[in-house]
Design a protein around this motif. Structure first.
Motif, mmCIF file in Angstrom:
data_model
loop_
_atom_site.group_PDB
_atom_site.id
_atom_site.type_symbol
_atom_site.label_atom_id
_atom_site.label_comp_id
_atom_site.label_asym_id
_atom_site.label_seq_id
_atom_site.Cartn_x
_atom_site.Cartn_y
_atom_site.Cartn_z
ATOM 1 N N TRP A 45 -4.677 -2.881 7.718
ATOM 2 C CA TRP A 45 -5.171 -3.670 6.590
ATOM 3 C C TRP A 45 -6.490 -4.305 7.016
ATOM 4 O O TRP A 45 -6.582 -4.888 8.105
ATOM 5 N N TYR A 82 -9.974 5.069 11.313
ATOM 6 C CA TYR A 82 -9.243 5.204 10.049
ATOM 7 C C TYR A 82 -9.972 6.165 9.117
ATOM 8 O O TYR A 82 -11.145 5.984 8.801
ATOM 9 N N TYR A 129 -8.616 7.458 6.009
ATOM 10 C CA TYR A 129 -8.302 7.370 4.592
ATOM 11 C C TYR A 129 -8.238 5.908 4.173
ATOM 12 O O TYR A 129 -7.685 5.079 4.906
ATOM 13 N N TRP A 130 -8.760 5.646 2.973
ATOM 14 C CA TRP A 130 -8.867 4.275 2.491
ATOM 15 C C TRP A 130 -8.396 4.163 1.062
ATOM 16 O O TRP A 130 -8.591 5.081 0.246
ATOM 17 N N ARG A 138 -16.534 -5.009 6.699
ATOM 18 C CA ARG A 138 -15.090 -4.949 6.578
ATOM 19 C C ARG A 138 -14.477 -5.263 7.948
ATOM 20 O O ARG A 138 -14.928 -4.746 8.964
ATOM 21 N N TYR A 192 -8.055 -4.022 1.847
ATOM 22 C CA TYR A 192 -7.947 -2.565 1.835
ATOM 23 C C TYR A 192 -6.919 -2.099 2.862
ATOM 24 O O TYR A 192 -6.881 -2.625 3.977
ATOM 25 N N CYS A 193 -6.148 -1.109 2.486
ATOM 26 C CA CYS A 193 -5.330 -0.469 3.502
ATOM 27 C C CYS A 193 -5.993 0.847 3.902
ATOM 28 O O CYS A 193 -6.784 1.416 3.145
ATOM 29 N N ALA A 194 -5.672 1.271 5.105
ATOM 30 C CA ALA A 194 -6.285 2.472 5.660
ATOM 31 C C ALA A 194 -5.290 3.198 6.544
ATOM 32 O O ALA A 194 -4.388 2.579 7.120
ATOM 33 N N CYS A 219 0.865 -1.178 0.000
ATOM 34 C CA CYS A 219 0.000 0.000 0.000
ATOM 35 C C CYS A 219 0.899 1.224 0.000
ATOM 36 O O CYS A 219 1.602 1.485 0.980
#
Length: 122
Positions: free
Chosen positions: A36, A109, A111-112, A45, A92-94, A22
């Motif tokens: 993650w 979190y 930002y994604w 999620r 997804y990373c955040a 990421c």
């Protein structure tokens, strides 16, 4: 505005490994906690792993997973070994820009990324 771009997903056989990356831009990556997450259709999620800004505080949901980061490259990684079909998901990373540790709370979190698909065949 922080932007996160995941890469490294794909199709792998059960028992194989993948390393997700990421890459962050537009912010001060070295100060952010990173996480993650993964999600399957119809499900919420869920957190897979998290790491604080320095890498000294790590949380992971199982021993097959390793999270790490390179602040000089503004990149966080997720190494997944001995993959199982149930690991199939979008990953997804955040980023959490607030001073904190490796938060387990998805609400922290801000930002994604757009996600990368991991498919594990049996």
């Amino acid at each position: 505005q922080v932007q996160l771009v995941e890469s490294g997903g794909g199709l792998v056989q059960a028992g194989g490994s993948l390393r997700l990356s990421c890459a962050a831009s537009g912010g001060t990556f070295s100060t952010y906690a990173m996480g993650w997450f993964r999600q399957t259709p119809g499900n919420e999620r869920e957190l897979v792993a998290a790491i604080n800004w320095s890498g000294s505080n790590i949380y992971r949901t199982n021993s097959r997973i390793t999270i790490s980061r390179e602040n000089a490259k503004s990149t966080v990684y997720l190494q997944m070994n001995n993959l199982k079909p149930e690991d199939t998901a979008s990953y997804y990373c955040a980023a959490d820009s607030k001073p904190s540790g490796a938060s387990r709370d998805i609400r922290t979190y801000e930002y994604w990324g757009q996600g990368t698909q991991v498919t594990v065949s049996s």
